[in-house]
Write a protein that holds these residues in place. Structure first.
Motif, mmCIF file in Angstrom:
data_model
loop_
_atom_site.group_PDB
_atom_site.id
_atom_site.type_symbol
_atom_site.label_atom_id
_atom_site.label_comp_id
_atom_site.label_asym_id
_atom_site.label_seq_id
_atom_site.Cartn_x
_atom_site.Cartn_y
_atom_site.Cartn_z
ATOM 1 N N PRO A 8 0.919 -1.199 0.028
ATOM 2 C CA PRO A 8 -0.009 -0.128 0.146
ATOM 3 C C PRO A 8 0.796 1.322 0.025
ATOM 4 O O PRO A 8 0.355 2.273 -0.677
ATOM 5 C CB PRO A 8 -0.882 -0.092 1.284
ATOM 6 N N SER A 9 1.933 1.044 0.686
ATOM 7 C CA SER A 9 2.928 2.433 0.910
ATOM 8 C C SER A 9 3.535 2.761 -0.795
ATOM 9 O O SER A 9 4.112 3.665 -0.749
ATOM 10 C CB SER A 9 3.977 2.089 1.629
ATOM 11 N N ASP A 10 3.277 1.649 -1.641
ATOM 12 C CA ASP A 10 3.968 1.950 -2.880
ATOM 13 C C ASP A 10 3.315 2.686 -3.887
ATOM 14 O O ASP A 10 3.544 3.172 -5.056
ATOM 15 C CB ASP A 10 4.403 0.465 -3.513
ATOM 16 N N LEU A 11 2.097 2.574 -3.420
ATOM 17 C CA LEU A 11 0.766 3.187 -4.458
ATOM 18 C C LEU A 11 1.007 4.811 -4.720
ATOM 19 O O LEU A 11 1.494 5.392 -3.713
ATOM 20 C CB LEU A 11 -0.361 2.767 -3.996
ATOM 21 N N VAL A 12 1.025 5.041 -5.797
ATOM 22 C CA VAL A 12 0.700 6.654 -6.271
ATOM 23 C C VAL A 12 -0.510 6.823 -6.916
ATOM 24 O O VAL A 12 -0.594 6.396 -8.363
ATOM 25 C CB VAL A 12 2.105 7.063 -7.231
ATOM 26 N N LEU A 13 -1.512 6.856 -6.167
ATOM 27 C CA LEU A 13 -2.843 6.885 -6.924
ATOM 28 C C LEU A 13 -3.240 8.210 -7.761
ATOM 29 O O LEU A 13 -2.831 9.423 -7.538
ATOM 30 C CB LEU A 13 -3.968 6.997 -5.559
ATOM 31 N N THR A 14 -3.723 7.965 -8.997
ATOM 32 C CA THR A 14 -4.208 8.891 -9.865
ATOM 33 C C THR A 14 -5.599 9.152 -9.938
ATOM 34 O O THR A 14 -6.304 8.193 -9.897
ATOM 35 C CB THR A 14 -3.462 8.573 -11.248
ATOM 36 N N ALA A 15 -6.159 10.472 -10.171
ATOM 37 C CA ALA A 15 -7.543 10.439 -10.303
ATOM 38 C C ALA A 15 -8.044 10.841 -11.545
ATOM 39 O O ALA A 15 -8.226 12.165 -11.904
ATOM 40 C CB ALA A 15 -7.717 11.769 -9.387
ATOM 41 N N ASP A 16 -8.123 9.840 -12.270
ATOM 42 C CA ASP A 16 -8.420 10.094 -13.718
ATOM 43 C C ASP A 16 -10.133 9.760 -13.484
ATOM 44 O O ASP A 16 -10.622 9.734 -12.266
ATOM 45 C CB ASP A 16 -7.970 9.370 -15.035
ATOM 46 N N MET A 17 -10.919 9.153 -14.261
ATOM 47 C CA MET A 17 -12.423 8.765 -14.137
ATOM 48 C C MET A 17 -12.576 7.930 -13.048
ATOM 49 O O MET A 17 -13.586 7.882 -12.388
ATOM 50 C CB MET A 17 -12.901 8.405 -15.473
#
Length: 448
Positions: free
Chosen positions: A421-430
């Motif tokens: 979970p700490s590796d995630l770089v969440l992106t906010a597309d649709m």
């Protein structure tokens, strides 16, 4: 996402943002969210959704007023309990296909999303559309790639306000790429419609008398595919061909891409929590013993711990992470007067991270959803499927699909972590995604 986290941490429950020529208020406390979402008063979508118009046109996601009411009335029967229970066998079959694909790479690092996306695409086509896709066809691959590429394009347009001007946007390289990808998407969905129409011409529509007449709003009958309802409604003059295309495009996208995102993050969390995997396995053994018999609708109701795990994953990783509405009349939110015509945005992920509602909100803890721990929780504090009159019509369908896929996979594999979970770089597309692959190892369980 980083900026959103910074703002929602700095401001308590509400802040405003001015991006000329648009002004918006962001709310992420349950009381304000209820005011916006609990009635049809503020049901019109915000200006941001206009960037989806060329794709989804006036489908259920974007339509408003009388048109929305009429479409919802037509489509609601497609998600009745008696219809959903017929889908168990299909989800079982598409899960088996997914398992066979995963076995080819057993013990290796697997990028979860492409595998899951194929599963959810086949599932939505075989259930709601009544059409079985060929395996690994060029058309299917083109459609899936176009959906992913459109997500990136819409995000780029979203963060560049000057690209909201259509006549300017379609002169840009980004606008030209969008037209290309939309052509591929629309071609795919049109083929799905034509295949089902050809089938119906030969075999007719399988309507049956239904058990619970009060719960059906159209024809008081049931059918095995949502697309059948639309085709029948067209014959009755309630919808035209363009309307069918609007709804098929909407449900093909929402019915496969959102669930693929949800399952991707869920499998990543299960891989990182062996103790939770083990508890789910024990629950499955209590239900099925050592057999691997087909999963029935009654079995799903017994998967109470798995249900809590799915709810917790949707809390942390809501696939639809953002809702935007137009404020139709002057409204008071958090003691601030918001004028009519303002854009109101609800960042669902940060609503779900409210520490007043969810203690240690970044921890993965399924027991938050034990009945005794849910007492007194505000009904608008947790809304992974939206809420109010415009809640997601397919939420029971999605949970059912997630339960069956998870149960089948955990009966076959141990999930071992690669991505943390700490590796995630969440992106906010649709749809909520990771900026990069989400990797998990699927290791076959020993045969008993």
């Amino acid at each position: 996402m980083k900026l959103g986290k910074e703002f929602t941490t700095r401001f308590e429950g509400i802040f405003r943002l001015w991006l000329f020529p648009y002004a918006a208020v962001f709310v992420y406390n349950p009381e304000d969210v209820e005011i916006i979402m609990s009635s049809t008063k503020h049901s019109e979508k915000s200006v941001i959704y206009n960037i989806l118009k060329l794709w989804l046109r006036d489908g259920l996601l974007l339509s408003k007023g009388q048109k929305w009411h009429e479409r919802r009335k037509i489509l609601t029967p497609a998600f009745h309990f008696n219809i959903l229970k017929q889908y168990c066998e299909i989800f079982e079959r598409t899960s088996e296909r997914l398992i066979e694909n995963l076995k080819r790479s057993s013990g290796e690092e697997i990028d979860v999303l492409p595998e899951i996306s194929e599963f959810t695409l086949h599932s939505i086509c075989e259930t709601s559309m009544g059409t079985r896709l060929g395996d690994d066809t060029t058309e299917v691959k083109t459609y899936k790639k176009a959906i992913l590429d459109l997500g990136g394009i819409f995000y780029e347009r979203l963060i560049r306000i000057y690209l909201y001007i259509d006549c300017l946007y379609y002169l840009t390289p980004l606008g030209r790429k969008q037209k290309k990808y939309l052509a591929a998407v629309h071609s795919f969905t049109e083929n799905v419609i034509e295949q089902r129409k050809e089938y119906i011409e030969k075999n007719g529509i399988n309507f049956n008398e239904q058990d619970d007449e009060d719960s059906f709003s159209y024809k008081k009958q049931k059918t095995t595919a949502m697309l059948d309802l639309l085709i029948s409604a067209e014959k009755d003059g309630l919808i035209d061909r363009e309307g069918i295309k609007e709804e098929v495009d909407t449900f093909m996208f929402e019915g496969h891409d959102t669930t693929a995102s949800a399952l991707t993050f869920f499998f990543m969390e299960l891989a990182n929590h062996k103790n939770i995997q083990d508890k789910i396995i024990e629950e499955l053994k209590d239900i099925f013993g050592e057999t691997k018999r087909p999963i029935k609708m009654d079995d799903l109701a017994k998967m109470k711990y798995l249900d809590r795990c799915i709810k917790e994953s949707l809390r942390i990783y809501p696939p639809v992470h953002f809702i935007g509405r137009k404020v139709s009349e002057t409204t008071v939110l958090s003691n601030y007067t918001v004028p009519a015509g303002s854009q109101c945005h609800i960042p669902i992920m940060f609503l779900h991270f409210n520490p007043r509602v969810f203690k240690n909100p970044y921890d993965f803890d399924p027991d938050r959803f034990l009945p005794e721990n849910s007492v007194g929780r505000h009904p608008y504090a947790y809304i992974p499927f939206s809420a109010g009159p415009r809640n997601c019509i397919g939420q029971k369908f999605a949970i059912m699909e997630m339960k069956i896929a998870t149960a089948k996979i955990l009966q076959e594999f141990h999930l071992v972590p690669v991505t943390r979970p700490s590796d995630l770089v969440l992106t906010a597309d649709m749809i909520l995604r990771n900026d990069g692959p989400v990797l998990v190892k699927f290791i076959e369980r020993e045969k008993s």
